[in-house]
Design an enzyme around this catalytic site. Sequence first.
Site, PDB file in Angstrom:
ATOM      1  N   ALA A  14      13.071  21.168  -5.407  1.00 53.19           N
ATOM      2  CA  ALA A  14      14.377  20.506  -5.276  1.00 53.19           C
ATOM      3  C   ALA A  14      15.365  21.007  -6.321  1.00 53.19           C
ATOM      4  O   ALA A  14      16.568  20.785  -6.195  1.00 53.19           O
ATOM      5  CB  ALA A  14      14.209  18.998  -5.412  1.00 53.19           C
ATOM      6  N   GLU A  41      -0.208  -4.451  12.070  1.00 57.19           N
ATOM      7  CA  GLU A  41       0.999  -5.062  11.508  1.00 57.19           C
ATOM      8  C   GLU A  41       0.662  -6.472  11.025  1.00 57.19           C
ATOM      9  O   GLU A  41      -0.357  -7.043  11.430  1.00 57.19           O
ATOM     10  CB  GLU A  41       2.079  -5.163  12.596  1.00 57.19           C
ATOM     11  CG  GLU A  41       2.563  -3.838  13.132  1.00 57.19           C
ATOM     12  CD  GLU A  41       3.211  -2.972  12.070  1.00 57.19           C
ATOM     13  OE1 GLU A  41       4.177  -3.410  11.444  1.00 57.19           O
ATOM     14  OE2 GLU A  41       2.729  -1.847  11.854  1.00 57.19           O
ATOM     15  N   THR A  49       0.829  -1.212   0.000  1.00 51.91           N
ATOM     16  CA  THR A  49       0.000   0.000   0.000  1.00 51.91           C
ATOM     17  C   THR A  49       0.860   1.257   0.000  1.00 51.91           C
ATOM     18  O   THR A  49       0.591   2.209  -0.743  1.00 51.91           O
ATOM     19  CB  THR A  49      -0.880   0.015   1.271  1.00 51.91           C
ATOM     20  OG1 THR A  49      -1.368  -1.301   1.463  1.00 51.91           O
ATOM     21  CG2 THR A  49      -2.021   0.971   1.170  1.00 51.91           C
ATOM     22  N   VAL A  50       1.904   1.268   0.852  1.00 43.04           N
ATOM     23  CA  VAL A  50       2.727   2.478   0.965  1.00 43.04           C
ATOM     24  C   VAL A  50       3.566   2.672  -0.303  1.00 43.04           C
ATOM     25  O   VAL A  50       3.616   3.782  -0.863  1.00 43.04           O
ATOM     26  CB  VAL A  50       3.640   2.421   2.219  1.00 43.04           C
ATOM     27  CG1 VAL A  50       4.523   3.655   2.296  1.00 43.04           C
ATOM     28  CG2 VAL A  50       2.798   2.297   3.488  1.00 43.04           C
ATOM     29  N   LYS A  87       8.924   2.715  17.950  1.00 36.90           N
ATOM     30  CA  LYS A  87       8.800   4.129  17.581  1.00 36.90           C
ATOM     31  C   LYS A  87       9.313   5.026  18.704  1.00 36.90           C
ATOM     32  O   LYS A  87       9.987   6.033  18.464  1.00 36.90           O
ATOM     33  CB  LYS A  87       7.333   4.439  17.242  1.00 36.90           C
ATOM     34  CG  LYS A  87       6.850   3.696  15.993  1.00 36.90           C
ATOM     35  CD  LYS A  87       5.338   3.742  15.862  1.00 36.90           C
ATOM     36  CE  LYS A  87       4.865   3.049  14.592  1.00 36.90           C
ATOM     37  NZ  LYS A  87       3.403   2.856  14.554  1.00 36.90           N
ATOM     38  N   ASP A 101       5.322  -2.341  18.677  1.00 29.46           N
ATOM     39  CA  ASP A 101       5.399  -1.343  17.604  1.00 29.46           C
ATOM     40  C   ASP A 101       5.581   0.057  18.215  1.00 29.46           C
ATOM     41  O   ASP A 101       6.418   0.843  17.765  1.00 29.46           O
ATOM     42  CB  ASP A 101       4.112  -1.419  16.766  1.00 29.46           C
ATOM     43  CG  ASP A 101       4.060  -0.379  15.674  1.00 29.46           C
ATOM     44  OD1 ASP A 101       4.769  -0.544  14.667  1.00 29.46           O
ATOM     45  OD2 ASP A 101       3.321   0.614  15.833  1.00 29.46           O
ATOM     46  N   LYS A 141      10.424   0.945  11.243  1.00 25.37           N
ATOM     47  CA  LYS A 141      10.737   1.240  12.651  1.00 25.37           C
ATOM     48  C   LYS A 141      11.409   0.074  13.362  1.00 25.37           C
ATOM     49  O   LYS A 141      12.277   0.269  14.214  1.00 25.37           O
ATOM     50  CB  LYS A 141       9.458   1.653  13.393  1.00 25.37           C
ATOM     51  CG  LYS A 141       8.318   0.619  13.326  1.00 25.37           C
ATOM     52  CD  LYS A 141       7.200   1.024  12.415  1.00 25.37           C
ATOM     53  CE  LYS A 141       6.325  -0.167  12.078  1.00 25.37           C
ATOM     54  NZ  LYS A 141       5.008   0.151  11.639  1.00 25.37           N
TER      55      LYS A 141
HETATM   56  N1  HSE Z   1       0.458  -0.975  12.801  1.00 25.29           N
HETATM   57  C1  HSE Z   1       0.844   0.390  12.850  1.00 25.29           C
HETATM   58  C2  HSE Z   1      -0.239   1.146  13.603  1.00 25.29           C
HETATM   59  C3  HSE Z   1       1.015   0.946  11.469  1.00 25.29           C
HETATM   60  O1  HSE Z   1      -1.300   0.566  13.895  1.00 25.29           O
HETATM   61  O2  HSE Z   1      -0.035   2.280  13.934  1.00 25.29           O
HETATM   62  C4  HSE Z   1       1.871   2.169  11.414  1.00 25.29           C
HETATM   63  O3  HSE Z   1       3.153   1.957  11.902  1.00 25.29           O
END
Ligand code: HSE
Length: 437
Positions: free
Chosen positions: A34, A192, A14-15, A207, A203, A107
């Site tokens: 730029a 995730e 997706t990203v 971060k 997660d 991350k």
């Molecule tokens: N699984 C992560 C969340 C996605 O729910 O925030 C973004 O890092």
Amino acid sequence: MSEPLRVGIAGLGTVGASVIRLLERQAGALAARAGRAIVVTAVSARDRSRERGVDTAGLAWYDDPVALARSEKIDLFVELIGGDEGPARASVEAALTAGKSVVTANKALLAKHGMALARLAESNHVALAFEASVAGGIPIVKTLREGLAGNSIERVYGILNGTCNYMLSRMELEGLSFEACLADAQKLGYAEADPTFDIGGFDTAHKLAILTSLAFGTAVDAEAVHVEGIESITLADLKSADELGYRIKLLGVAQRTAQGIEQRVHPTMVAKSSAIAQVMGVTNAVTIDADAVKELTLVGPGAGGEATASAVVADIADIAKGIRSAPFGLPVASLEAAARIPVQRHEGGYYIRLAVHDRPGAAAAIVTRMAERQISLESIMQRNPPAKRGAASADKPVPVVLITYATSEANIREALEAIVTDGYIAERPQVIRIERE
Ligand code: HSE
């Protein structure tokens, strides 16, 4: 205009697909800013035939991301594969070693190998940029590294996992079960690949370890983060929190203390009136307490293709302009070792929910055990179910909720151990730390 910047993207989920679309949509504005065009020239993904809503026909295709990372066809490598080892790590290392700048949203990789990768970037005089790795579309990395350079930071805390915030919000507002909310978060693509990373707090910990380094000039050390997830949070806790004027959020908190920087991730009671308590659903938020700005809160989308792509594209644009910041704000050799502070030394207020056998002396014993450890109570709430009122029965436990003033976690643990030993408690006590504004 200078030569175009040639970008290779590994990972077309997706990203990745959103990054390609965003670079196309903003091509004119990005080139103007730029002073050079930014063009995707090559990609790598597992399945060549998958429909992604982007045209990859004119792009060089690599089955192996490491080969893409080393390719002469690219100047910049974008890693969107995920995972802290395997192809993600190998391809990032290969790109940096080959003298190519890297942009990553990973991350987990940074939390585990951030220092080694930053050293590799330094020695090869290339950029390692990771705005998308924390809080999706919120530009928190740049805010901490550049925007707040004139501040001494006291505390950074935030909602860094959209899945957990989405689940806690729906449990609170709709009374839905933990399992139903998790299933919906997975369906919506927030979680995730392994959702225990979300609900177990890992997660958020990854971060937070990155934010701590940027905010306090310490080495990234995910092992220094105390981690608890949201698995133990019940609808009863959410209801009691509401009645007492709080909301429960999974927070990552990094705070300067006399012993060093405390790093912790856990479900947290926050006052309903606080900025962070207003943040519901998949949205992320980060609050920074600093000497010059006082308090700053950034709120925005923490997950999702376009929002994360926005952060990836910002990093690509910086590199196209020739900006090469030290990845964690300082040369790696200047970052201090992170303190590993046992959570027992944490000082703060606590919410404690006990299932108490309804016998004479039970409440007295509980408050005595608290008083013995110098724990002062802000409030005590016992709510017997309506059917039981006026008819005490020792068999059916009743919920008793205590809120304490600030004390040490060691005191709380000792008092609870004594309360359990006294035999008035039917279940393991629920303990949630309170974070003051
Ligand atoms: N699984 C992560 C969340 C996605 O729910 O925030 C973004 O890092």
